[in-house]
Each structure stands twice: as structure tokens, then as C-alpha cells.
Motif scaffolding. Structure first.
Motif, PDB file in Angstrom:
ATOM      1  N   ASP A 248       0.798  -1.230   0.000  1.00  0.00           N
ATOM      2  CA  ASP A 248       0.000   0.000   0.000  1.00  0.00           C
ATOM      3  C   ASP A 248       0.831   1.281   0.000  1.00  0.00           C
ATOM      4  N   HIS A 249       2.048   1.221   0.517  1.00  0.00           N
ATOM      5  CA  HIS A 249       2.778   2.471   0.746  1.00  0.00           C
ATOM      6  C   HIS A 249       4.152   2.571   0.097  1.00  0.00           C
ATOM      7  N   PHE A 250       4.628   1.497  -0.545  1.00  0.00           N
ATOM      8  CA  PHE A 250       5.967   1.540  -1.129  1.00  0.00           C
ATOM      9  C   PHE A 250       5.886   2.149  -2.532  1.00  0.00           C
ATOM     10  N   ASN A 251       5.639   3.448  -2.553  1.00  0.00           N
ATOM     11  CA  ASN A 251       5.341   4.132  -3.806  1.00  0.00           C
ATOM     12  C   ASN A 251       6.253   5.327  -4.044  1.00  0.00           C
ATOM     13  N   ASP A 252       6.433   5.651  -5.319  1.00  0.00           N
ATOM     14  CA  ASP A 252       7.082   6.892  -5.727  1.00  0.00           C
ATOM     15  C   ASP A 252       6.082   7.726  -6.524  1.00  0.00           C
ATOM     16  N   PRO A 253       6.192   9.076  -6.447  1.00  0.00           N
ATOM     17  CA  PRO A 253       5.284   9.929  -7.218  1.00  0.00           C
ATOM     18  C   PRO A 253       5.701   9.980  -8.685  1.00  0.00           C
ATOM     19  N   MET A 254       4.796   9.657  -9.578  1.00  0.00           N
ATOM     20  CA  MET A 254       5.129   9.570 -11.010  1.00  0.00           C
ATOM     21  C   MET A 254       4.292  10.549 -11.828  1.00  0.00           C
ATOM     22  N   THR A 255       4.910  11.090 -12.884  1.00  0.00           N
ATOM     23  CA  THR A 255       4.206  11.926 -13.845  1.00  0.00           C
ATOM     24  C   THR A 255       4.607  11.478 -15.241  1.00  0.00           C
ATOM     25  N   GLU A 256       3.731  11.712 -16.199  1.00  0.00           N
ATOM     26  CA  GLU A 256       3.980  11.262 -17.570  1.00  0.00           C
ATOM     27  C   GLU A 256       3.851  12.429 -18.540  1.00  0.00           C
ATOM     28  N   CYS A 257       4.695  12.419 -19.571  1.00  0.00           N
ATOM     29  CA  CYS A 257       4.612  13.443 -20.606  1.00  0.00           C
ATOM     30  C   CYS A 257       3.493  13.079 -21.574  1.00  0.00           C
ATOM     31  N   LYS A 258       2.597  14.021 -21.861  1.00  0.00           N
ATOM     32  CA  LYS A 258       1.465  13.760 -22.743  1.00  0.00           C
ATOM     33  C   LYS A 258       1.901  13.597 -24.199  1.00  0.00           C
ATOM     34  N   GLU A 259       3.072  14.172 -24.557  1.00  0.00           N
ATOM     35  CA  GLU A 259       3.525  14.115 -25.949  1.00  0.00           C
ATOM     36  C   GLU A 259       4.383  12.872 -26.227  1.00  0.00           C
ATOM     37  N   CYS A 260       5.513  12.721 -25.490  1.00  0.00           N
ATOM     38  CA  CYS A 260       6.435  11.607 -25.785  1.00  0.00           C
ATOM     39  C   CYS A 260       6.142  10.371 -24.952  1.00  0.00           C
ATOM     40  N   LEU A 261       5.235  10.498 -23.986  1.00  0.00           N
ATOM     41  CA  LEU A 261       4.784   9.391 -23.135  1.00  0.00           C
ATOM     42  C   LEU A 261       5.879   8.834 -22.216  1.00  0.00           C
ATOM     43  N   GLU A 262       6.972   9.580 -22.052  1.00  0.00           N
ATOM     44  CA  GLU A 262       8.021   9.178 -21.105  1.00  0.00           C
ATOM     45  C   GLU A 262       7.527   9.448 -19.683  1.00  0.00           C
TER      46      GLU A 262
ATOM     47  N   ILE B  56      11.444   3.944 -11.537  1.00  0.00           N
ATOM     48  CA  ILE B  56      10.751   4.561 -12.665  1.00  0.00           C
ATOM     49  C   ILE B  56      11.703   4.793 -13.836  1.00  0.00           C
ATOM     50  N   SER B  57      12.767   5.524 -13.586  1.00  0.00           N
ATOM     51  CA  SER B  57      13.720   5.841 -14.663  1.00  0.00           C
ATOM     52  C   SER B  57      15.109   5.992 -14.072  1.00  0.00           C
ATOM     53  N   PRO B  58      15.773   4.854 -13.758  1.00  0.00           N
ATOM     54  CA  PRO B  58      17.102   4.932 -13.148  1.00  0.00           C
ATOM     55  C   PRO B  58      18.112   5.583 -14.091  1.00  0.00           C
ATOM     56  N   ARG B  59      18.731   6.674 -13.615  1.00  0.00           N
ATOM     57  CA  ARG B  59      19.662   7.423 -14.463  1.00  0.00           C
ATOM     58  C   ARG B  59      20.992   7.657 -13.766  1.00  0.00           C
ATOM     59  N   GLN B  60      21.270   6.933 -12.701  1.00  0.00           N
ATOM     60  CA  GLN B  60      22.462   7.210 -11.905  1.00  0.00           C
ATOM     61  C   GLN B  60      23.398   6.013 -11.805  1.00  0.00           C
ATOM     62  N   GLY B  61      23.525   5.259 -12.894  1.00  0.00           N
ATOM     63  CA  GLY B  61      24.455   4.140 -12.892  1.00  0.00           C
ATOM     64  C   GLY B  61      24.191   3.172 -11.755  1.00  0.00           C
ATOM     65  N   VAL B  62      25.260   2.798 -11.022  1.00  0.00           N
ATOM     66  CA  VAL B  62      25.112   1.832  -9.933  1.00  0.00           C
ATOM     67  C   VAL B  62      24.499   2.451  -8.683  1.00  0.00           C
ATOM     68  N   ILE B  63      24.218   3.750  -8.715  1.00  0.00           N
ATOM     69  CA  ILE B  63      23.581   4.396  -7.555  1.00  0.00           C
ATOM     70  C   ILE B  63      22.092   4.061  -7.504  1.00  0.00           C
ATOM     71  N   ARG B  64      21.478   3.847  -8.648  1.00  0.00           N
ATOM     72  CA  ARG B  64      20.041   3.589  -8.690  1.00  0.00           C
ATOM     73  C   ARG B  64      19.807   2.325  -9.512  1.00  0.00           C
ATOM     74  N   LEU B  65      19.796   1.167  -8.835  1.00  0.00           N
ATOM     75  CA  LEU B  65      19.653  -0.118  -9.510  1.00  0.00           C
ATOM     76  C   LEU B  65      18.272  -0.719  -9.273  1.00  0.00           C
ATOM     77  N   ARG B  66      17.848  -1.545 -10.215  1.00  0.00           N
ATOM     78  CA  ARG B  66      16.593  -2.274 -10.044  1.00  0.00           C
ATOM     79  C   ARG B  66      16.812  -3.606  -9.337  1.00  0.00           C
ATOM     80  N   GLU B  67      18.015  -4.122  -9.429  1.00  0.00           N
ATOM     81  CA  GLU B  67      18.420  -5.315  -8.665  1.00  0.00           C
ATOM     82  C   GLU B  67      19.708  -4.963  -7.939  1.00  0.00           C
TER      83      GLU B  67
END
Length: 576
Positions: A78-92, A196-207
Motif C-alpha cells: 500500500d505504501h511503497f510508492n514513488d510519485p510519477m508523472t507522464e509526458c502527454k507528448e512523448c509518453l516518457e 521509474i527511470s534509473p539514471r544514476q548508474g550503480v547508484i540507482r539499480l533495479r536489482e
């Protein structure tokens, strides 16, 4: 040292590689190459030396896939969430708080989704990729979901942290520790977060790899028996109140941190000192380490106190590598409620006492006919309910309302009676509080590479401590002649028998071989030359000082072991 330089060397020499490269890669995943895997494992083993050997805690291993109900109880569903927004044009898609911080410079982590949406609108913040319009902010759960079983009827998730596997097995762990507090349990392994969009190399990993200790303590006693050993240790602390005033971190002793109420307890401060010592022994300088207390806006709702061990980097600024928190009794209490298992600990008093206790008794002649098959579960709930609350409800409302499995039941004074009884009390059941140091092994490994790497003129030097260097000794025959190579192979094999990772390198000039050895952080090099054939001695070169000593071949394994374990210093030998 610059991130780009370190990452180039890391890729070139086999420390870190982007995963799935032949398929264009996937953000948030990295491979550890031959040298990186050894370095990471040595860091993990050093961590085990601290917590298993030094602190006397035991390690467990639990599954990396967890059923939904377990993570529902922990609050992750229920609570392990991040706030997300989406671009209406490029859908990123983007993390809304990160987009806002990149544009305004303001840290808005912890704000509600509606507040973030209003800031996006008010500041007219556009898509970082195409300048398109961004949508409202919504919550995105960070866990990888999966299905358990061939028919997929049971939902599960890849675990987002290793801690829950310890809390869930608490009853068995308590029995293993003879029912006594305090005790600690550790777990080291993989965790997963679908960033959502990891952009920091080994600082922000999914595994990633976590090393966590859960230390179960008496809520009324958060002292530490070995606090005297660390009370004079100096820590660089950045308390929440100083952060709010945009002040600078302060340097205080552990004793001052507790005495002035900066850190909430002795045991939490002890863990800060332990982490401080661990990080510094990995070769990371004191001046790039600080302990930042969580602000009220980011403090977990269950935490009494929480500090992040942060390391400064040239590219990402201050990054969290360890989190140390007092989680209070949230986890055990929550799992107890959801599982219906009693996860409390009986705490025996120093001296038994006799108390007068109010007891509620149901009138079974009326209970059975009135509630029929539901009577047993109502009685069971009554046993767990404070009689005082029932009596108070009768006095004020003449009825006591009870809700079980969505059904409402009304109890009236004619169904229950109250009486006082004498009871000898020898102790009480309590939920232990939990002190949790949580180490991010991947971020720590990156920080070690970043801060141990140096460039001196044309020399690349990775100043790794000898006990965590991937290769401990490189053995070089001065020239590629069969007799020198045979002796070199013999020395390498003798070192390996002693459990020392040693490599033989015969490629290129001796200068090039020293350069390669320095670049991968090998602390010692043994060179076999023509004098070796005469007197059976070789030279040992120390990486950092580049000084050399000459020693008998037979002494090499013991000497290297002594240097690794710091039983002897290189400076004790007469250099040549």
C-alpha cells in the motif's frame, strides 16, 4: 576522482559492465566483471566479519520472492510508492519530485501527490525530454510483481528489502536465541525495486545487494554494553534541526551525541560508529563521510530516529550508502496482527508482584443461544480485550460494540459480569523494538572505486586496502625465460595454497606489468629475476610507495599473509 574516469577504468579492467550490452542494455542493471565480483564479495565478507564475528549475530537466508500477504502486512503493497508523472507528448515517465528538484532546486520529497501536481502547474515545469506537458502526479508501486504456481492463483513480489524475511521468522529466531533480548540477526542478499527511470548508474539499480542487521532490543533499555569502547569516537553529524536552518554538519563524540540528545540512544549511536569504522577501513577518506538525520518530511512513520551514512561524489553529490534506523515495534506488531501469531517476548521482572486484576466473564447460558456458531470467536476476542474498556462502554453507552470479520456484534450488560481477582505477575509480554543498520553493498562498492582511485601524472593507481583488493599479488618473471617462469609459477601456486589470490603476468615489459597491477589495485608484486636463480630470493614491491624489498622465496606466503592481516608493516623491511 571524476566519475567518468573511474567508470572507464572499471569497464576496461573488468570491474563493472552495463548488463545486456549486446541487446542495447537495460537501465538499472549492471554486471560485476571478474575483478568487480571479487571486490564486492570481499566487501561483503568484511561486513560479515563485523556483524557475525565482531557482534556475534547469526545470518539467515530467506526467499527473494514473497507472498502478497506478507508485504501487505509490512506496508509495502500500500505504501511503497514513488510519485510519477507522464509526458502527454512523448509518453516518457518521470519521478515528479526529481523533475521538480532539477528545475527549482527545492527538495520536495515527501510531499503529497496533489501538492506535487500543483507545483508542476504553478512553476510551468515541462517534460525534461521533449518540453511537452506533464500529467498529474500519481503513486507508482516500486515492487516487481509475479505469480506463484502454475495456475498463477497466488500473487507475489520480488522482495524490496531483506528485512521482512527476518521479521517473519521471528518466533523461531527468538527460540533459537533462548527467548532472551537483545539479539541480532543478519541477512545479505538481493533485493529488487522497479525504479521509474534509473539514471544514476550503480547508484540507482533495479536489482541490488543489501546487507541488513535486525537487532531486537528491550523497548525500555537501549543502552549498549560496549558503548564505553566507542564513546570518544568522533562522528560528522548533520542533525535535522541544523539542516532546516541550512547550517553545516557538526563534529561530536559518540558520548556527546547521546548526552545532548542528538542521537536517540546508545545502541543507535554504537551502530553509527560501527558503520563509520567499516567505511573508513574500506579506504574511503574521513572528509567525504557524514551522517545525515532524516527530516520530519522523510522520516518513516514507524521510525523513532533514522540516520543515513552519506558519501560525497563528484557527479551525484552526497549519496546514501547505509541507513541506520530505530524502527520501534512497527514490523513485529504489524506481522502479528496480519498473521494472528503472537510475536511478543516475555520480559521477566526482577521481582514478582501481586496485582488486582479486573476479569470479564460471559454468561454462557445466554451467549450460546444468542450468538450460536459465532459465540466462540466472540469469546476469543473478549479474552484479548481490556475489561476496563468494556466496562467503561457499558457505563457510558450501556452497550459494547464489537466488529469481527466485517460483522457487528452488540454486547449488553446482562451478557457479561465483572469481578476482581488477585494475580501474581512475574513479567509481561512486549513487542521488541528493532535497530536496523541497512548497507547498500553496490553503492559502497562504487564509492570504494571512486575514492580509492588516483591519477599521479601518467600513473593510474587504485589504492584498495590489501584485504579487499581483488588480486592480492601479481607474480612477474623479469624476462620470459623458462627457468624464471617455472619459479614464478611455483610462487603463485604456493600463495594460492595459502588462500591468497595471486596471478602470473608475463605480457609486456616489467614497467607495463607494474602499471596494470597498480591500475587494478593489486597491493603487492613479486618479481623473479636472475638473482633468484643464485640465492632463491625475490623482490616484493608495494603498490602505493613503489618501494621494494628482497626476501627469500620460502618466506613469501607468510610475509604476504602478515601484510594483509596488518601483523607486519612494509616499512619494517629494509628497502632496496
Amino acid at each position: 576522482m571524476r566519475n567518468e574516469d573511474v567508470m572507464n577504468i572499471a569497464k576496461k579492467r573488468g570491474f563493472l559492465w552495463s548488463s545486456f550490452e549486446i541487446y542495447s542494455g537495460v537501465a538499472g542493471f549492471f554486471d560485476y566483471g571478474p575483478l568487480g565480483a571479487i571486490l564486492k564479495n570481499k566487501i561483503m565478507n568484511k561486513w560479515r566479519d563485523y556483524y557475525l564475528v565482531g557482534e556475534g549475530y547469526y545470518e539467515i537466508e530467506s526467499p527473494t520472492i514473497m507472498p502478497e500477504e506478507a508485504l501487505k502486512a509490512s506496508g509495502h503493497v500500500d505504501h511503497f510508492n514513488d510519485p510519477m508523472t507522464e509526458c502527454k507528448e512523448c509518453l516518457e515517465v518521470f519521478r515528479a519530485d526529481h523533475v521538480i528538484k532539477d528545475v527549482t532546486g527545492e527538495d520536495v520529497e515527501g510531499l503529497e501527490n496533489q501538492e506535487l501536481t500543483e507545483i508542476l502547474s504553478k512553476e510551468q515545469i515541462r517534460c525534461p525530454r521533449c518540453e511537452g506537458h506533464l500529467t498529474h502526479v500519481w503513486s507508482y508501486n516500486l515492487m516487481f510483481q509475479t505469480l506463484i504456481g502454475a495456475k498463477g492463483k497466488k500473487s507475489g513480489y520480488m522482495r524490496p528489502e531483506t528485512a521482512q524475511g527476518i521479521f517473519i521468522t521471528f518466533k523461531r529466531l527468538l527460540r533459537f536465541n533462548r527467548g532472551k533480548l537483545p539479539f541480532g540477526i543478519v541477512q545479505l542478499g538481493k533485493a529488487y525495486r522497479n525504479e521509474i527511470s534509473p539514471r544514476q548508474g550503480v547508484i540507482r539499480l533495479r536489482e541490488f545487494t543489501q546487507a541488513e542487521a535486525e537487532i531486537f532490543v528491550d523497548p525500555k533499555d537501549k543502552s549498549h554494553p560496549r558503548f564505553k569502547e566507542i564513546e570518544s569516537q568522533v562522528l560528522t553529524l548533520y542533525p535535522a534541526d541544523i539542516q532546516e536552518k541550512n547550517g553545516e554538519p557538526i563534529k561530536v563524540t559518540a558520548q556527546e551525541a547521546v548526552g545532548k540528545g542528538i542521537v536517540s540512544s546508545e545502541i543507535l549511536t554504537y551502530q553509527l560508529c560501527l558503520a563509520n569504522k567499516f567505511i573508513k577501513e574500506l579506504g574511503i577518506p574521513f572528509d567525504v563521510i557524514r551522517f545525515r538525520q532524516h527530516l520530519k518530511t522523510e522520516m518513516a512513520h514507524y521510525a523513532i530516529d533514522c540516520w543515513d551514512v552519506e558519501i560525497h561524489t563528484d557527479r551525484y553529490g552526497w549519496i546514501e550508502v547505509i541507513g541506520i534506523a530505530d524502527r520501534a515495534d512497527f514490523d513485529l506488531k504489524s506481522h502479528s496482527e496480519y498473521s494472528k501469531e503472537d510475536l511478543r517476548v516475555f520480559m521477566e521482572y526482577d521481582q514478582a508482584t501481586t496485582i488486582k486484576k479486573l476479569v470479564v466473564k460471559p454468561d454462557m447460558k445466554k451467549f450460546g443461544p444468542l450468538f450460536k456458531g459465532n459465540a466462540p470467536k466472540i469469546i476469543d476476542i473478549l479474552k484479548k480485550t481490556e475489561p476496563e474498556s468494556i466496562k467503561k462502554s457499558f457505563d457510558t453507552e450501556n452497550v459494547y460494540n464489537m466488529k469481527i470479520d466485517g460483522e457487528n456484534y452488540q454486547l449488553t450488560p446482562d451478557l457479561l459480569s465483572f469481578e476482581y481477582s488477585q494475580e501474581t505477575v512475574r513479567g509481561e509480554k512486549v513487542y521488541p523494538h528493532v535497530i536496523e543498520p541497512s548497507y547498500g553493498i553496490d553503492r559502497i562498492t562504487y564509492s570504494v572505486l571512486l575514492h580509492c582511485f588516483q591519477q599521479d601524472d601518467d600513473r593510474n593507481l587504485l589504492r584498495l586496502p590489501a584485504d579487499i583488493a581483488p588480486v592480492t599479488v601479481n607474480v612477474f618473471p623479469l624476462v620470459n625465460k623458462d627457468d624464471l617462469i617455472r619459479i614464478s609459477e611455483h610462487i603463485r601456486d604456493d600463495l594460492r595454497v595459502e588462500g591468497i589470490i595471486a596471478e602470473l603476468d608475463t605480457s609486456g615489459t616489467i614497467g607495463r606489468r607494474y602499471a596494470r597491477s597498480d591500475e587494478i589495485g593489486t597491493p603487492f608484486a613479486v618479481t623473479v629475476d636472475h638473482q633468484t636463480l643464485k640465492d632463491k630470493t625475490v623482490t616484493i614491491r608495494e603498490r602505493d610507495s613503489q618501494k621494494q624489498v628482497r626476501l627469500p622465496v620460502a618466506n613469501i606466503p607468510n610475509t604476504i599473509n602478515g601484510l594483509i592481516n596488518k601483523k607486519i608493516e612494509f616499512s619494517e623491511f629494509e628497502t632496496i
